[in-house]
Structures are given as C-alpha cells and as structure tokens.
Design a protein around this motif. Structure first.
Motif, PDB file in Angstrom:
ATOM      1  N   CYS A   1       9.479  24.583 -12.797  1.00  0.00           N
ATOM      2  CA  CYS A   1       9.101  23.391 -12.042  1.00  0.00           C
ATOM      3  C   CYS A   1       7.782  23.660 -11.307  1.00  0.00           C
ATOM      4  CB  CYS A   1      10.200  23.030 -11.043  1.00  0.00           C
ATOM      5  SG  CYS A   1       9.786  21.591 -10.015  1.00  0.00           S
TER       6      CYS A   1
ATOM      7  N   TRP B   1      20.636  24.567 -14.666  1.00  0.00           N
ATOM      8  CA  TRP B   1      20.923  24.029 -13.331  1.00  0.00           C
ATOM      9  C   TRP B   1      22.427  23.879 -13.127  1.00  0.00           C
ATOM     10  CZ3 TRP B   1      22.059  18.848 -11.305  1.00  0.00           C
ATOM     11  CH2 TRP B   1      21.822  18.733  -9.935  1.00  0.00           C
TER      12      TRP B   1
ATOM     13  N   GLU C   1       6.906  22.093  -8.644  1.00  0.00           N
ATOM     14  CA  GLU C   1       7.013  21.739  -7.231  1.00  0.00           C
ATOM     15  C   GLU C   1       8.092  22.500  -6.471  1.00  0.00           C
ATOM     16  OE1 GLU C   1       7.270  17.531  -6.800  1.00  0.00           O
ATOM     17  OE2 GLU C   1       5.430  17.152  -7.942  1.00  0.00           O
ATOM     18  N   CYS C   2       8.926  23.304  -7.161  1.00  0.00           N
ATOM     19  CA  CYS C   2       9.923  24.111  -6.463  1.00  0.00           C
ATOM     20  C   CYS C   2      10.106  25.418  -7.223  1.00  0.00           C
ATOM     21  CB  CYS C   2      11.250  23.369  -6.301  1.00  0.00           C
ATOM     22  SG  CYS C   2      12.224  23.194  -7.824  1.00  0.00           S
TER      23      CYS C   2
ATOM     24  N   GLU D   1      16.494  19.947  -9.950  1.00  0.00           N
ATOM     25  CA  GLU D   1      16.631  20.392  -8.565  1.00  0.00           C
ATOM     26  C   GLU D   1      15.862  19.496  -7.599  1.00  0.00           C
ATOM     27  OE1 GLU D   1      17.959  22.580  -5.405  1.00  0.00           O
ATOM     28  OE2 GLU D   1      18.554  22.908  -7.483  1.00  0.00           O
ATOM     29  N   CYS D   2      14.600  19.168  -7.930  1.00  0.00           N
ATOM     30  CA  CYS D   2      13.772  18.404  -6.993  1.00  0.00           C
ATOM     31  C   CYS D   2      13.150  17.155  -7.584  1.00  0.00           C
ATOM     32  CB  CYS D   2      12.670  19.300  -6.422  1.00  0.00           C
ATOM     33  SG  CYS D   2      11.335  19.656  -7.599  1.00  0.00           S
TER      34      CYS D   2
ATOM     35  N   CYS E   1      12.495  18.201 -13.254  1.00  0.00           N
ATOM     36  CA  CYS E   1      13.307  19.231 -12.620  1.00  0.00           C
ATOM     37  C   CYS E   1      14.583  18.619 -12.046  1.00  0.00           C
ATOM     38  CB  CYS E   1      12.508  19.901 -11.508  1.00  0.00           C
ATOM     39  SG  CYS E   1      13.437  21.075 -10.521  1.00  0.00           S
TER      40      CYS E   1
END
Length: 409
Positions: free
Chosen positions: A213, A173, A215-216, A199-200, A197
């Motif tokens: 992830c 990331w 969810e994303c 990111e999210c 994650c």
C-alpha cells in the motif's frame, strides 16, 4: 475418538440412512440431505462429530473443491480422512461427511467463504487453508471485503494454524490476525478485485510479485512456500517438481497450498507429493467424456476469475462449447459475464448453450467473437466433428452436463 452421546449417535445414523436412500433413489449423492436430517435431530451435531479429530478447513472463491481433494489425497498417507468430496460446503454437507466416516481421525472440509467463521467456531479446526477472494454470485454474496473482514474476526484470538496465499492482498488481510500463519506464494492471475488496500483504502502498488500500500504499512508478507512455475520451493529451500495430472497453473497453485497443509499435519513433501499425482479428476472437473466419437473435456468456471483459469487450461486449437445458467447456486445475476475478456476465443469455433445462452451470446457479440447458438448441450455436441472439444460451464450447467454422462467423476 470419544463416543458420541446417544442422541448424536441416533441423529448421525438417521442422517446416513437418509443419504443412502437419496443415492438409491437417484435423487442425489446424499451429501446434503443426510446432514440436514442429522442437524434437525441434533442441532449441535457438527460440533460433536468434529470433536477429537484433526481437521483442516479449505476456503476460497475458486479452487476449494480441487484443493480439498488434493489435501485429502495427501493425508490418506496418515490414515482415514473424512471429506465432503462433492463440494457440499455448508454445515449440512460437513455433518454428512463426518458422519459417513465416523471413525476417521482426520478431516478435510471445503467451506463456503461466508460460512467459514461459523464452521471454524463450531469445529475448532486446527488448520485453515485460505487461497483467494474475488467477486462471485453478486446478487446474494457479500462484498469480498466484508468476507475478508469476517475472516479476520473469526481467526483473531484462536490457536488455528492458517495456510494462506500471500499473493492475494485480501486473503493476506483476512489471515493476518491468526496466531500462526504459513504464507504461500501461490500466485494471483485475477487482480481486478484487489487494487485497493483493505486496511486503509489506499492504492496498492505492484512490482513483480510484490505488492504494498502506498499510504500505510500493509504489504506482501515473506512467503515460506513459493510456487515457481512448475515447481514449489519449500521452507528449507528445496525445490520440488509439481508434476501432477491436473492441468494448468491454477492447479499447481492448489497443489502448493495442499503441500503446505500436509506439512502442517507433519507429512513431508516426499510422502505427500506422490499422493497428489494420483488425482486425475475432481467431481467431474477435467474429466473427458465421450459420445459418438466426440471427446468432450469438462471445465468448470463460476465467476470471472474462474473463467480466466479455464481459458488457461483449454486448448486454443479446439472448438469450445460454453454453457451458462443462472439458478440459485450460480447466482441469478449474470452481469459478471461483462467482466470476462472473451476476446481470447477469437479464431476458435464457439458454441453457446445453457439457460442464459442469450446473455452470453450478447456478451460475445460485443466482444466480436463469432459463435453458434444452440438450444441444448446435446445439440452443441452433435454439431462437432469427431474428435476433441473443450466445454466450459458454470455450476448448475456443469452439473447438468455431468448428469448426461452418469455424473462422471
């Protein structure tokens, strides 16, 4: 290289003199004081010393010093290399390293995770090597998610070539905003800091070496370099045996990262790998010292991830001495000891010393690991029968032990 302005030349020269005086008087190796003196006289000295050099910056929670040493060893095939070999990884140490080798066309600098954005902005380094992120010195270091976020911002919009470990989600990331990234599958044994994650915030799902992830769209990139046990597979699919002298899987991962960095400098594996094999010890790490027939191998572990790797390297058939301090460079908070699974030491003779030996003793008591409490490292070593013993110590405890043996390197 472009000649430095007169003020920078003077600052650099006085810094080198201060470093030399520090070494001559036994106050230290001079790798910090020289830089501090230089920066006092010329605050922009690091930028001026870095100009016209081909630089690589190396940052991670664990393995920075070793990987810096391996990369430096490889790049010596191309010419003189300036480096902060003893781990002085903040701007003062960088100034000292570049001043000491003022004509070196190449530089490899270990950089503290928090200082990476500042040092990258100042030096304009063309290559950055990012290996891992885990909790470390929790009383004074930022949360690692925030560090990864700072890396993202620092790399965004810059032409820097990043060499990054795609097996660590936080590193992935942090590196993903760079203009050019070479992904290395270097492994990640310690996963306790990367279940969510970045990111999210969703859960990360792991299947073998792959992670993603739920969810994303954030997921593990496809690596160009792959560490496969005792070998590395390069971007052309060729397999190279990593038969280095430094022990353990973590060091083979460090070597894989070093080979990818060397390749970014145009140095092929067949020339870089023999140079890596020449490295036997790194600032005292993995060195064996002797006293009265007792041969003690020195291992450094500064945080839970580092202890996991040290256990991997240590010999389960040998007695082991553990030493823990909590001085400024270590972090004052020793609560991280509770994140280390010490049950692996059951069945071994264990000896505990260091300024915070009682903290470690309580942790071992709860883990049901028998131990002997010792007032000093000398006492712990004297309790061993003649023969081999492993020693694991955190940063300042490690340096104190090194000093007892003339700072073995």
């Amino acid at each position: 290289m472009t000649q430095l302005p007169l003020r920078a030349q003077l600052a650099s020269a006085l810094g080198r003199s201060a470093a030399t005086l520090s070494r001559m008087t036994g106050r230290g190796d001079g790798s910090v004081i020289g830089g501090r003196v230089g920066l006092m006289l010329e605050p922009d000295l690091l930028r001026q010393l870095a100009r016209d050099r081909k630089l690589a910056l190396v940052s991670a929670t664990n393995g920075k010093t070793t990987t810096t040493r391996l990369i430096t060893s490889a790049l010596l095939d191309l010419g003189e290399v300036a480096t902060n070999a003893f781990g002085a990884n903040m701007p003062a140490g960088h100034v000292s390293a570049l001043s000491e080798h003022k004509h070196a066309p190449y530089g490899v600098l270990e950089v503290d995770e928090k200082y990476l954005p500042e040092v990258l902005d100042t030096t304009g380094a063309g290559v950055v090597c990012l290996m891992n992120l885990s909790r470390d010195q929790m009383d004074r270091a930022a949360e690692i998610w925030l560090l990864a976020q700072k890396w993202r911002k620092a790399l965004s919009g810059k032409p820097t070539h990043v060499i990054a470990n795609c097996d660590d989600p936080l590193v992935t990331w942090g590196a993903s905003t760079a203009a050019k990234v070479t992904w290395v599958a270097g492994g990640q044994r310690w996963k306790e800091d990367s279940w969510s994650c970045p990111e999210c915030g969703g859960p990360l799902e792991r299947k073998g070496v792959h992670w993603a992830c739920r969810e994303c769209t954030f997921h593990r990139p496809e690596p160009q370099w792959v560490l496969d046990d005792d070998a590395v597979i390069d971007p052309r699919g060729q397999r190279w045996l990593i038969d280095i002298q430094l022990p353990g899987l973590a060091n083979r991962s460090n070597a894989a990262m070093a080979l990818a960095v060397a390749d970014a400098f145009g140095l092929p594996v067949e020339r870089a790998l023999p140079r890596l094999r020449e490295v036997t010890s790194v600032a005292g790490r993995y060195t064996t010292v002797e006293r009265d027939g007792r041969h003690a191998r020195l291992l450094l572990a500064k945080n839970p991830a580092g202890w996991l790797e040290a256990f991997d390297v240590s010999d389960p058939h040998l007695p082991i001495i553990l030493s823990v301090n909590a001085q400024g460079p270590d972090g004052r908070d020793t609560s991280w000891l509770w994140d280390v699974d010490y049950r692996i030491l059951r069945g071994r003779p264990v000896f505990v010393t260091g300024e915070r030996r009682l903290d470690l003793a309580l942790r071992l008591e709860v883990a049901d690991v028998p131990f002997a409490l010792c007032a000093s490292f000398a006492e712990a070593l004297a309790m061993q029968p003649p023969g081999r013993v492993d020693v694991i110590a955190n940063y300042t405890a490690f340096q104190q032990i090194r000093s007892e043996f003339g700072r073995a390197v």
